[in-house]
Design a protein around this motif. Structure first.
Motif, PDB file in Angstrom:
ATOM      1  N   GLU A 154      -7.557  11.676  69.656  1.00  0.00           N
ATOM      2  CA  GLU A 154      -8.057  12.823  70.406  1.00  0.00           C
ATOM      3  C   GLU A 154      -7.531  14.122  69.809  1.00  0.00           C
ATOM      4  O   GLU A 154      -6.469  14.152  69.189  1.00  0.00           O
ATOM      5  N   VAL A 155      -8.294  15.204  70.004  1.00  0.00           N
ATOM      6  CA  VAL A 155      -7.853  16.546  69.625  1.00  0.00           C
ATOM      7  C   VAL A 155      -7.092  17.161  70.796  1.00  0.00           C
ATOM      8  O   VAL A 155      -7.521  17.061  71.950  1.00  0.00           O
ATOM      9  N   CYS A 156      -5.957  17.783  70.510  1.00  0.00           N
ATOM     10  CA  CYS A 156      -5.099  18.365  71.544  1.00  0.00           C
ATOM     11  C   CYS A 156      -4.811  19.824  71.228  1.00  0.00           C
ATOM     12  O   CYS A 156      -4.706  20.209  70.064  1.00  0.00           O
ATOM     13  N   ARG A 157      -4.660  20.622  72.266  1.00  0.00           N
ATOM     14  CA  ARG A 157      -4.185  21.988  72.081  1.00  0.00           C
ATOM     15  C   ARG A 157      -2.702  21.967  71.743  1.00  0.00           C
ATOM     16  O   ARG A 157      -1.970  21.069  72.181  1.00  0.00           O
ATOM     17  N   PRO A 158      -2.225  22.953  70.990  1.00  0.00           N
ATOM     18  CA  PRO A 158      -0.787  23.012  70.711  1.00  0.00           C
ATOM     19  C   PRO A 158      -0.008  23.327  71.984  1.00  0.00           C
ATOM     20  O   PRO A 158      -0.553  23.878  72.945  1.00  0.00           O
ATOM     21  N   PRO A 159       1.284  22.969  72.026  1.00  0.00           N
ATOM     22  CA  PRO A 159       2.094  23.256  73.215  1.00  0.00           C
ATOM     23  C   PRO A 159       2.057  24.738  73.579  1.00  0.00           C
ATOM     24  O   PRO A 159       2.180  25.607  72.715  1.00  0.00           O
TER      25      PRO A 159
ATOM     26  N   SER B  35     -10.224  30.958  69.242  1.00  0.00           N
ATOM     27  CA  SER B  35     -10.168  30.450  67.871  1.00  0.00           C
ATOM     28  C   SER B  35     -10.513  28.964  67.837  1.00  0.00           C
ATOM     29  O   SER B  35     -11.218  28.493  66.934  1.00  0.00           O
ATOM     30  N   LEU B  36     -10.034  28.211  68.817  1.00  0.00           N
ATOM     31  CA  LEU B  36     -10.326  26.783  68.885  1.00  0.00           C
ATOM     32  C   LEU B  36     -11.823  26.543  69.046  1.00  0.00           C
ATOM     33  O   LEU B  36     -12.412  25.686  68.361  1.00  0.00           O
ATOM     34  N   GLU B  37     -12.468  27.309  69.911  1.00  0.00           N
ATOM     35  CA  GLU B  37     -13.907  27.145  70.118  1.00  0.00           C
ATOM     36  C   GLU B  37     -14.686  27.533  68.864  1.00  0.00           C
ATOM     37  O   GLU B  37     -15.686  26.893  68.513  1.00  0.00           O
ATOM     38  N   ARG B  38     -14.226  28.561  68.178  1.00  0.00           N
ATOM     39  CA  ARG B  38     -14.899  28.969  66.948  1.00  0.00           C
ATOM     40  C   ARG B  38     -14.814  27.878  65.887  1.00  0.00           C
ATOM     41  O   ARG B  38     -15.791  27.553  65.208  1.00  0.00           O
ATOM     42  N   ILE B  39     -13.629  27.300  65.742  1.00  0.00           N
ATOM     43  CA  ILE B  39     -13.422  26.241  64.752  1.00  0.00           C
ATOM     44  C   ILE B  39     -14.262  25.019  65.099  1.00  0.00           C
ATOM     45  O   ILE B  39     -14.879  24.393  64.227  1.00  0.00           O
TER      46      ILE B  39
ATOM     47  N   ILE C 269     -11.645  17.186  59.054  1.00  0.00           N
ATOM     48  CA  ILE C 269     -10.640  18.103  59.585  1.00  0.00           C
ATOM     49  C   ILE C 269      -9.263  17.525  59.334  1.00  0.00           C
ATOM     50  O   ILE C 269      -8.983  16.371  59.687  1.00  0.00           O
ATOM     51  N   LEU C 270      -8.403  18.329  58.717  1.00  0.00           N
ATOM     52  CA  LEU C 270      -7.046  17.910  58.399  1.00  0.00           C
ATOM     53  C   LEU C 270      -6.074  18.721  59.245  1.00  0.00           C
ATOM     54  O   LEU C 270      -6.044  19.954  59.168  1.00  0.00           O
ATOM     55  N   PHE C 271      -5.309  18.031  60.056  1.00  0.00           N
ATOM     56  CA  PHE C 271      -4.400  18.646  61.018  1.00  0.00           C
ATOM     57  C   PHE C 271      -2.997  18.772  60.428  1.00  0.00           C
ATOM     58  O   PHE C 271      -2.547  17.905  59.687  1.00  0.00           O
ATOM     59  N   ALA C 272      -2.288  19.814  60.800  1.00  0.00           N
ATOM     60  CA  ALA C 272      -0.882  19.923  60.426  1.00  0.00           C
ATOM     61  C   ALA C 272      -0.019  18.966  61.227  1.00  0.00           C
ATOM     62  O   ALA C 272       1.064  18.579  60.792  1.00  0.00           O
ATOM     63  N   HIS C 273      -0.494  18.585  62.406  1.00  0.00           N
ATOM     64  CA  HIS C 273       0.212  17.625  63.256  1.00  0.00           C
ATOM     65  C   HIS C 273      -0.793  16.581  63.719  1.00  0.00           C
ATOM     66  O   HIS C 273      -1.700  16.892  64.496  1.00  0.00           O
ATOM     67  N   GLY C 274      -0.652  15.374  63.237  1.00  0.00           N
ATOM     68  CA  GLY C 274      -1.549  14.300  63.639  1.00  0.00           C
ATOM     69  C   GLY C 274      -2.469  13.862  62.526  1.00  0.00           C
ATOM     70  O   GLY C 274      -2.788  14.625  61.611  1.00  0.00           O
ATOM     71  N   ALA C 275      -2.900  12.622  62.633  1.00  0.00           N
ATOM     72  CA  ALA C 275      -3.719  12.013  61.590  1.00  0.00           C
ATOM     73  C   ALA C 275      -5.156  12.525  61.632  1.00  0.00           C
ATOM     74  O   ALA C 275      -5.648  12.996  62.661  1.00  0.00           O
ATOM     75  N   GLU C 276      -5.821  12.408  60.496  1.00  0.00           N
ATOM     76  CA  GLU C 276      -7.240  12.743  60.400  1.00  0.00           C
ATOM     77  C   GLU C 276      -8.049  11.831  61.321  1.00  0.00           C
ATOM     78  O   GLU C 276      -7.725  10.649  61.492  1.00  0.00           O
ATOM     79  N   LEU C 277      -9.100  12.374  61.913  1.00  0.00           N
ATOM     80  CA  LEU C 277      -9.952  11.616  62.821  1.00  0.00           C
ATOM     81  C   LEU C 277     -11.260  11.237  62.138  1.00  0.00           C
ATOM     82  O   LEU C 277     -11.818  12.015  61.366  1.00  0.00           O
ATOM     83  N   ALA C 278     -11.758  10.039  62.444  1.00  0.00           N
ATOM     84  CA  ALA C 278     -13.015   9.580  61.848  1.00  0.00           C
ATOM     85  C   ALA C 278     -14.199  10.384  62.353  1.00  0.00           C
ATOM     86  O   ALA C 278     -15.162  10.628  61.625  1.00  0.00           O
ATOM     87  N   SER C 279     -14.151  10.820  63.612  1.00  0.00           N
ATOM     88  CA  SER C 279     -15.269  11.562  64.219  1.00  0.00           C
ATOM     89  C   SER C 279     -14.736  12.826  64.880  1.00  0.00           C
ATOM     90  O   SER C 279     -14.646  12.920  66.113  1.00  0.00           O
ATOM     91  N   PRO C 280     -14.370  13.845  64.079  1.00  0.00           N
ATOM     92  CA  PRO C 280     -13.727  15.030  64.665  1.00  0.00           C
ATOM     93  C   PRO C 280     -14.631  15.810  65.605  1.00  0.00           C
ATOM     94  O   PRO C 280     -14.163  16.345  66.607  1.00  0.00           O
ATOM     95  N   ALA C 281     -15.937  15.879  65.305  1.00  0.00           N
ATOM     96  CA  ALA C 281     -16.824  16.668  66.172  1.00  0.00           C
ATOM     97  C   ALA C 281     -16.867  16.084  67.579  1.00  0.00           C
ATOM     98  O   ALA C 281     -16.835  16.825  68.575  1.00  0.00           O
TER      99      ALA C 281
ATOM    100  N   LEU D  68     -12.648  17.481  74.105  1.00  0.00           N
ATOM    101  CA  LEU D  68     -11.650  18.482  74.475  1.00  0.00           C
ATOM    102  C   LEU D  68     -12.275  19.693  75.152  1.00  0.00           C
ATOM    103  O   LEU D  68     -11.749  20.207  76.144  1.00  0.00           O
ATOM    104  N   LEU D  69     -13.408  20.146  74.616  1.00  0.00           N
ATOM    105  CA  LEU D  69     -14.001  21.408  75.058  1.00  0.00           C
ATOM    106  C   LEU D  69     -15.214  21.226  75.961  1.00  0.00           C
ATOM    107  O   LEU D  69     -15.899  22.196  76.284  1.00  0.00           O
ATOM    108  N   GLY D  70     -15.516  20.008  76.314  1.00  0.00           N
ATOM    109  CA  GLY D  70     -16.613  19.780  77.244  1.00  0.00           C
ATOM    110  C   GLY D  70     -17.981  19.942  76.649  1.00  0.00           C
ATOM    111  O   GLY D  70     -18.931  20.349  77.337  1.00  0.00           O
ATOM    112  N   GLY D  71     -18.122  19.628  75.349  1.00  0.00           N
ATOM    113  CA  GLY D  71     -19.436  19.667  74.715  1.00  0.00           C
ATOM    114  C   GLY D  71     -19.969  21.046  74.488  1.00  0.00           C
ATOM    115  O   GLY D  71     -21.175  21.262  74.487  1.00  0.00           O
ATOM    116  N   SER D  72     -19.076  22.012  74.266  1.00  0.00           N
ATOM    117  CA  SER D  72     -19.493  23.411  74.137  1.00  0.00           C
ATOM    118  C   SER D  72     -19.875  23.807  72.727  1.00  0.00           C
ATOM    119  O   SER D  72     -20.080  24.964  72.447  1.00  0.00           O
TER     120      SER D  72
END
Length: 225
Positions: A169-174, A187-191, A199-211, A217-221
């Motif tokens: 899952e994609v998570c917001r930073p603390p 910024s998160l919604e824009r990205i 998508i390569l994260f600084a914290h956490g593994a790459e996801l197979a289906s990032p979209a 996370l964002l409710g399909g926005s």
């Protein structure tokens, strides 16, 4: 910088190697319990030489060297060091890496530059800048000068701390590490709307289906790719 809304790719994958450190944040800093997280830096193959994205915590130099070597290079082949933002887990090995890569220019988002200590000048970057084939996206919120990097030909996005991944899952930073939560959410919604293929994260593994993970996370926005 013109960015397509959906950024898939038919090109060969971008050459990327990562260096990963495991870090434990003591109880009371990010919550009542200790927080274990990984910290990821990246070495990226580019036309004019290798680009290093972030330098991790102190003592990340050996892992970054291994990532550079996996691309077939040495620190003498590194031409650019790009810092996504000023936090210690992203700039902690800057001195060690920059001193071993004397031909590399150093870059960071303009508002963050005054607060980053470096062995030589840091060039401010922002929206519309290109470092070789990597386009800079200004994504303030986590810090005022936070940036992401986008390789549009392959749809590869380096996210910095705009978000992290955890168990698929994609998570917001603390929140305690985020300077401006409202701007961070923008910024998160824009990205998410980029529909990046990778998508390569600084914290956490790459996801197979990032979209799809961003949708949850964002409710399909934003549009899925």
């Amino acid at each position: 910088m013109a960015m397509s809304e959906s950024a898939g790719s038919a090109e060969a994958p971008l050459g990327v190697e990562e260096a990963v450190q495991e870090v434990v944040i003591p109880a009371g800093v990010a919550g009542p319990e200790p927080l274990a997280l990984d910290v990821r830096c990246f070495a990226v193959a580019q036309p004019a030489g290798i680009v290093i994205i972030d330098t991790g915590m102190p003592d990340a130099e050996a892992g970054i060297a291994a990532a550079v070597q996996a691309l077939g290079g040495t620190f003498d082949d590194v031409r650019d060091i790009i810092l996504t933002h000023l936090h210690q887990d992203h700039v902690g090995s800057l001195f060690a890496v920059a001193e071993r890569a004397p031909l590399a220019a150093i870059y960071a988002g303009g508002p963050d530059v005054p607060d980053i200590q470096a062995p030589r000048r840091i060039t401010p970057i922002g929206e519309g800048t290109f470092i070789q084939d990597l386009g800079i996206l200004s994504t303030p919120g986590h810090t005022a000068g936070h940036v992401c990097l986008f390789h549009e030909p392959t749809g590869t996005l380096f996210l910095g701390d705009t978000a992290s991944s955890d168990h698929g899952e994609v998570c917001r930073p603390p929140e305690m590490f985020t300077a401006d939560a409202a701007r961070a959410e923008e910024s998160l919604e824009r990205i998410a709307a980029l529909g990046a293929a990778r998508i390569l994260f600084a914290h956490g593994a790459e996801l197979a289906s990032p979209a799809q993970a961003f949708d949850r996370l964002l409710g399909g926005s934003h549009p899925s790719s």
